[in-house]
Design a protein around this motif. Sequence first.
Motif, PDB file in Angstrom:
ATOM      1  N   LYS A 125       0.825  -1.375  -0.076  1.00 20.75           N
ATOM      2  CA  LYS A 125       0.046  -0.073   0.099  1.00 20.75           C
ATOM      3  C   LYS A 125       0.941   1.135  -0.100  1.00 20.75           C
ATOM      4  O   LYS A 125       1.971   1.363   0.760  1.00 20.75           O
ATOM      5  N   ASN A 126       0.582   2.220  -0.887  1.00 20.90           N
ATOM      6  CA  ASN A 126       1.371   3.498  -0.926  1.00 20.90           C
ATOM      7  C   ASN A 126       0.998   4.338   0.401  1.00 20.90           C
ATOM      8  O   ASN A 126      -0.283   4.717   0.644  1.00 20.90           O
ATOM      9  N   LEU A 127       2.102   4.530   1.284  1.00 17.86           N
ATOM     10  CA  LEU A 127       1.993   5.302   2.352  1.00 17.86           C
ATOM     11  C   LEU A 127       2.045   6.871   2.068  1.00 17.86           C
ATOM     12  O   LEU A 127       1.400   7.695   2.855  1.00 17.86           O
ATOM     13  N   ASN A 128       2.577   7.421   1.143  1.00 15.06           N
ATOM     14  CA  ASN A 128       2.754   8.712   0.475  1.00 15.06           C
ATOM     15  C   ASN A 128       2.818   8.690  -0.859  1.00 15.06           C
ATOM     16  O   ASN A 128       3.276   7.852  -1.569  1.00 15.06           O
ATOM     17  N   ARG A 129       2.872   9.907  -1.388  1.00 16.14           N
ATOM     18  CA  ARG A 129       2.947  10.385  -2.767  1.00 16.14           C
ATOM     19  C   ARG A 129       4.268  11.099  -3.041  1.00 16.14           C
ATOM     20  O   ARG A 129       4.518  11.506  -4.103  1.00 16.14           O
ATOM     21  N   ILE A 130       5.225  10.984  -2.177  1.00 15.72           N
ATOM     22  CA  ILE A 130       6.590  11.705  -2.197  1.00 15.72           C
ATOM     23  C   ILE A 130       7.239  11.336  -3.700  1.00 15.72           C
ATOM     24  O   ILE A 130       7.701  12.245  -4.394  1.00 15.72           O
ATOM     25  N   LYS A 131       7.320  10.049  -3.865  1.00 11.67           N
ATOM     26  CA  LYS A 131       8.113   9.638  -5.240  1.00 11.67           C
ATOM     27  C   LYS A 131       7.246  10.224  -6.460  1.00 11.67           C
ATOM     28  O   LYS A 131       8.061  10.738  -7.373  1.00 11.67           O
ATOM     29  N   ALA A 132       5.912  10.238  -6.432  1.00 16.62           N
ATOM     30  CA  ALA A 132       5.216  10.881  -7.512  1.00 16.62           C
ATOM     31  C   ALA A 132       5.572  12.150  -7.498  1.00 16.62           C
ATOM     32  O   ALA A 132       5.654  12.812  -8.715  1.00 16.62           O
ATOM     33  N   VAL A 133       5.520  12.813  -6.546  1.00 18.07           N
ATOM     34  CA  VAL A 133       5.706  14.178  -6.756  1.00 18.07           C
ATOM     35  C   VAL A 133       7.084  14.734  -7.084  1.00 18.07           C
ATOM     36  O   VAL A 133       7.201  15.788  -7.717  1.00 18.07           O
ATOM     37  N   ASN A 152       6.257  18.368   6.561  1.00 14.03           N
ATOM     38  CA  ASN A 152       6.222  19.955   6.160  1.00 14.03           C
ATOM     39  C   ASN A 152       7.355  20.445   5.566  1.00 14.03           C
ATOM     40  O   ASN A 152       7.016  21.346   4.704  1.00 14.03           O
ATOM     41  N   GLN A 153       8.430  19.801   5.755  1.00 14.95           N
ATOM     42  CA  GLN A 153       9.712  20.273   5.130  1.00 14.95           C
ATOM     43  C   GLN A 153       9.724  20.041   3.705  1.00 14.95           C
ATOM     44  O   GLN A 153      10.156  20.719   2.853  1.00 14.95           O
ATOM     45  N   ILE A 154       9.401  18.729   3.350  1.00 16.85           N
ATOM     46  CA  ILE A 154       9.274  18.351   2.042  1.00 16.85           C
ATOM     47  C   ILE A 154       8.357  19.231   1.244  1.00 16.85           C
ATOM     48  O   ILE A 154       8.715  19.692  -0.074  1.00 16.85           O
ATOM     49  N   SER A 155       7.172  19.443   1.856  1.00 20.29           N
ATOM     50  CA  SER A 155       6.107  20.463   1.082  1.00 20.29           C
ATOM     51  C   SER A 155       6.669  21.727   0.915  1.00 20.29           C
ATOM     52  O   SER A 155       6.291  22.020  -0.277  1.00 20.29           O
ATOM     53  N   LYS A 156       7.519  22.329   1.569  1.00 23.64           N
ATOM     54  CA  LYS A 156       7.932  23.684   1.540  1.00 23.64           C
ATOM     55  C   LYS A 156       8.984  23.466   0.168  1.00 23.64           C
ATOM     56  O   LYS A 156       9.250  24.374  -0.790  1.00 23.64           O
ATOM     57  N   LEU A 157       9.894  22.559   0.253  1.00 24.90           N
ATOM     58  CA  LEU A 157      10.741  22.213  -0.638  1.00 24.90           C
ATOM     59  C   LEU A 157      10.421  22.066  -1.992  1.00 24.90           C
ATOM     60  O   LEU A 157      10.953  22.725  -2.939  1.00 24.90           O
ATOM     61  N   ASP A 205       7.450  22.935  -2.799  1.00 27.70           N
ATOM     62  CA  ASP A 205       6.341  23.925  -3.020  1.00 27.70           C
ATOM     63  C   ASP A 205       4.900  23.272  -3.365  1.00 27.70           C
ATOM     64  O   ASP A 205       4.257  23.634  -4.656  1.00 27.70           O
ATOM     65  N   VAL A 206       4.493  22.355  -2.468  1.00 24.38           N
ATOM     66  CA  VAL A 206       3.250  21.589  -2.776  1.00 24.38           C
ATOM     67  C   VAL A 206       2.660  21.684  -1.370  1.00 24.38           C
ATOM     68  O   VAL A 206       3.193  21.890  -0.365  1.00 24.38           O
ATOM     69  N   LYS A 207       1.323  21.588  -1.354  1.00 21.63           N
ATOM     70  CA  LYS A 207       0.446  21.414  -0.257  1.00 21.63           C
ATOM     71  C   LYS A 207       0.835  20.037   0.346  1.00 21.63           C
ATOM     72  O   LYS A 207       1.258  19.124  -0.039  1.00 21.63           O
ATOM     73  N   ARG A 208       0.681  19.851   1.889  1.00 17.67           N
ATOM     74  CA  ARG A 208       1.176  18.665   2.605  1.00 17.67           C
ATOM     75  C   ARG A 208       0.129  17.622   1.988  1.00 17.67           C
ATOM     76  O   ARG A 208       0.649  16.424   1.887  1.00 17.67           O
ATOM     77  N   SER A 209      -1.034  18.031   1.882  1.00 16.62           N
ATOM     78  CA  SER A 209      -2.040  17.083   1.570  1.00 16.62           C
ATOM     79  C   SER A 209      -1.654  16.521   0.168  1.00 16.62           C
ATOM     80  O   SER A 209      -1.760  15.273  -0.231  1.00 16.62           O
ATOM     81  N   GLU A 210      -1.017  17.196  -0.590  1.00 15.02           N
ATOM     82  CA  GLU A 210      -0.526  16.526  -1.923  1.00 15.02           C
ATOM     83  C   GLU A 210       0.469  15.430  -1.758  1.00 15.02           C
ATOM     84  O   GLU A 210       0.904  14.428  -2.574  1.00 15.02           O
ATOM     85  N   LEU A 211       1.289  15.164  -0.595  1.00 14.79           N
ATOM     86  CA  LEU A 211       2.197  14.324  -0.193  1.00 14.79           C
ATOM     87  C   LEU A 211       1.703  13.122   0.384  1.00 14.79           C
ATOM     88  O   LEU A 211       2.391  11.978   0.509  1.00 14.79           O
ATOM     89  N   ILE A 212       0.511  13.311   1.042  1.00 13.27           N
ATOM     90  CA  ILE A 212      -0.093  12.127   1.849  1.00 13.27           C
ATOM     91  C   ILE A 212      -1.244  11.309   1.187  1.00 13.27           C
ATOM     92  O   ILE A 212      -2.080  11.821   0.441  1.00 13.27           O
ATOM     93  N   VAL A 213      -1.214  10.208   1.164  1.00 11.81           N
ATOM     94  CA  VAL A 213      -2.226   9.262   0.682  1.00 11.81           C
ATOM     95  C   VAL A 213      -3.437   9.015   1.704  1.00 11.81           C
ATOM     96  O   VAL A 213      -3.105   8.827   3.085  1.00 11.81           O
TER      97      VAL A 213
END
Length: 66
Positions: free
Chosen positions: A4-12, A50-55, A57-65
Amino acid sequence: DKDKNLNRIKAVLAEKHVTSKWLAEQLESQPALSANGARKKTQPDLQTINQISKLLDVKRSELIVD
């Protein structure tokens, strides 16, 4: 489910055309740690999200499934 995908970091990262190595360097951490998060092996904590979302330039919600 272990797949199961835990986050979308790789996609972003791919959408932003940056590597997990670049992200790790920006987070001043061991490359393997951030790479694991990007590969969904471990879930980053909220501070890291939070740090990744700032780096990236995306909303936190875009990083989380949901």
